[in-house]
Design an enzyme around this catalytic site. Structure first.
Site, short mmCIF file in Angstrom:
data_model
loop_
_atom_site.label_atom_id
_atom_site.label_comp_id
_atom_site.label_asym_id
_atom_site.label_seq_id
_atom_site.Cartn_x
_atom_site.Cartn_y
_atom_site.Cartn_z
N HIS A 82 0.84 -1.20 0.00
CA HIS A 82 0.00 0.00 0.00
C HIS A 82 0.87 1.24 0.00
O HIS A 82 1.82 1.34 0.78
CB HIS A 82 -0.90 0.00 1.24
CG HIS A 82 -1.72 1.25 1.34
ND1 HIS A 82 -2.85 1.45 0.59
CD2 HIS A 82 -1.56 2.37 2.08
CE1 HIS A 82 -3.36 2.64 0.86
NE2 HIS A 82 -2.59 3.22 1.76
N ASP A 161 -14.64 3.68 8.93
CA ASP A 161 -13.59 4.61 8.48
C ASP A 161 -14.16 5.59 7.46
O ASP A 161 -13.88 6.79 7.50
CB ASP A 161 -12.41 3.85 7.87
CG ASP A 161 -11.46 4.82 7.18
OD1 ASP A 161 -10.91 5.69 7.87
OD2 ASP A 161 -11.30 4.74 5.95
N ARG A 168 -14.23 13.85 9.48
CA ARG A 168 -12.93 14.51 9.74
C ARG A 168 -12.63 15.55 8.67
O ARG A 168 -12.07 16.61 8.95
CB ARG A 168 -11.81 13.45 9.77
CG ARG A 168 -11.85 12.59 11.03
CD ARG A 168 -10.98 11.35 10.86
NE ARG A 168 -9.62 11.67 10.48
CZ ARG A 168 -8.83 10.87 9.74
NH1 ARG A 168 -9.26 9.70 9.32
NH2 ARG A 168 -7.61 11.24 9.44
N SER A 183 -6.99 4.80 10.07
CA SER A 183 -7.83 4.83 8.87
C SER A 183 -7.21 3.97 7.76
O SER A 183 -7.87 3.10 7.17
CB SER A 183 -7.96 6.30 8.41
OG SER A 183 -8.42 6.39 7.10
N LYS A 187 -8.46 -0.33 6.48
CA LYS A 187 -8.80 -0.80 5.13
C LYS A 187 -7.85 -1.91 4.69
O LYS A 187 -8.26 -2.88 4.04
CB LYS A 187 -8.74 0.37 4.14
CG LYS A 187 -9.94 1.31 4.33
CD LYS A 187 -9.78 2.61 3.56
CE LYS A 187 -8.82 3.55 4.22
NZ LYS A 187 -8.95 4.96 3.96
N1 URA Z 1 -5.70 8.33 3.73
C1 URA Z 1 -6.59 7.57 4.40
O1 URA Z 1 -7.01 6.52 3.93
N2 URA Z 1 -7.01 8.02 5.60
C2 URA Z 1 -6.58 9.15 6.16
O2 URA Z 1 -7.00 9.47 7.25
C3 URA Z 1 -5.66 9.93 5.44
C4 URA Z 1 -5.23 9.48 4.23
#
Ligand code: URA
Length: 433
Positions: A82, A161, A168, A183, A187
């Site tokens: 990632h 998220d 946010r 976050s 994922k």
């Molecule tokens: N990318 C994400 O997936 N989450 C965040 O909080 C910031 C960048």
């Protein structure tokens, strides 16, 4: 338990326990706790931070809020890569077939681009016929047969998220290290891999602009991964200038294929080999870094990685003839040079501005609804450390519009040229395990 007490506890700098975190996530998702209370909690976290334990609990319960992909029908150790997002980052198209050629199964879910960063799925769609949607069974079968499949994000991965991120975004609480780390990791963990290799970018085109913050984010994510039983390694890599020379969709696929053809050796190949090395070592394919890097370089040089890429494209219905003849990929109508106004060495590039310029040309999206133009983008002719004479072309705008003066200015202004010599930038800063 009451949400107001949880907010007050965090406001006062105390740690939340797992039950409190589970309570807020579950009830927020159920619609029982309103946005305004969660906003207050996000702001309290923004100021007070979270311990590693709290961050891991938050990640765990965001994962539990949705589906967890079951990759167990895929044979072997599953490793995911990632990237935290950058400009010109096409490493997936090199790393994926490369580790596949080394025998590692790659089951990748990727996203689309937004803002100054591009998305793997958009780039793949520049290959005529390429399908980014496969049934679960097809996805698994393709990985088992060809060792590589890449699909758009499906299912309901970490919906907590998604909901929290949207909140946010409008409450000025994105920029919090534990919230970003949890976050991203929620994922990744929900995507089902056994091990995760993170490419944490640092610099002008990255989410984290300073090495210090990138390192903190990397350490936080590695700790979360370990606490949730995923082998996690982070590579901190340079994003003070775009990666490689191409920014766009079809042009990035083209540049990645050129690397697989062994045509260019530059920052892109170095980063791809580094990431692939950690992926293969963690999965036990190679025993150490020296063996991994020499074997992976060999898999590029002997054409095996390119063969894997072609098989993968064909298996997802893509037209392989465009990989064999890259001139058949979509391209733009006009090639507009951007010229240096003064002589000197290139010291800095604002990579995010170059990403924004590419977006204005149509290579990316300003809003989620925008459509991508696969043939447009920017080709860099000069990068940090290079010398230029006044009037030299520093970049080319690959455009379908003829009048692009404003975009050309963004690119020109993104370069800092000075008389004194400038060093080339290094690619890899640190590896955090
Ligand atoms: N990318 C994400 O997936 N989450 C965040 O909080 C910031 C960048």
């Amino acid at each position: 338990m009451r949400m107001v007490d949880i907010i007050a506890k965090k406001r006062n700098g105390e740690s939340l326990d797992e039950k409190e975190i589970a309570f807020f996530i579950e009830n927020y998702m159920a619609g029982v706790i309103p946005d305004y209370q969660v906003s207050a909690l996000m702001m309290a976290i923004y100021y007070q931070g979270m311990s590693q334990e709290e961050t891991a609990y938050l990640t765990k319960h965001m994962v539990a809020s949705g589906d967890i992909i079951d990759l167990s029908p895929i044979k072997g150790h599953k490793v995911d890569k990632h990237s935290t997002g950058g400009v010109g980052d096409k490493t997936t198209f090199i790393v994926g077939p490369l580790v596949a050629a080394a025998g590692l199964p790659v089951a990748k879910m990727s996203g689309r681009g937004l803002g100054h960063t591009g998305g793997t799925i958009d780039k793949l769609e520049s290959i005529p016929g390429f399908r980014v949607e496969l049934s679960n069974q097809q996805f698994i079968d393709n990985v088992n047969t060809y060792k590589l499949a890449v699909v758009g994000q499906t299912g309901n991965l970490a919906p907590a998220d998604k909901k929290l991120y949207a909140l946010r975004d409008v409450t000025a609480t994105v920029d919090s290290l534990p919230l970003i780390a949890s976050s991203i990791m929620s994922k990744k963990i929900a995507s089902g891999a056994d091990s995760i290799i993170l490419d944490v970018k640092t610099g002008s085109g990255a989410f984290m602009k300073t090495l210090e913050n990138s390192k903190k984010l990397a350490e936080e994510m590695v700790t979360i991964g370990k606490q949730l039983n995923r082998n996690t390694i982070a590579v901190i890599s340079d994003m003070n200038q775009p990666l490689g020379f191409e920014i766009g969709n079809a042009s990035e696929v083209k540049e990645a294929v050129e690397i697989l053809q062994g045509k260019r050796i530059d920052d892109l190949r170095e980063l791809a080999i580094e990431l692939a090395a950690h992926m293969t070592i963690v999965a036990g394919v190679y025993s150490d870094y020296v063996e991994a890097t020499s074997s992976l370089n060999e898999l590029i040089d002997n054409g095996e990685a390119l063969k894997c890429f072609k098989n993968f494209v064909k298996a997802q219905n893509g037209d392989v003839s465009v990989i064999e003849d890259l001139t058949k990929l979509p391209t733009s109508q006009y090639k507009i040079p951007v010229k240096a106004e003064q002589q000197g060495y290139i010291h800095e590039m604002e990579a995010d501005q170059i990403g924004i310029a590419a977006m204005h040309l149509g290579a990316g999206r300003a809003t989620k609804e925008d459509k991508i133009n696969h043939g447009v983008g920017i080709t860099l002719k000069k990068k940090i450390g290079d010398f230029v004479n006044a009037g030299d072309t520093i970049a080319i705008l690959n455009s379908d519009q003829q009048q692009v003066d404003e975009i050309a200015s963004i690119v020109k202004d993104a370069y800092t040229i000075k008389e004194e010599k400038a060093n080339k930038r290094k690619m890899i800063y640190e590896v955090i395990k």
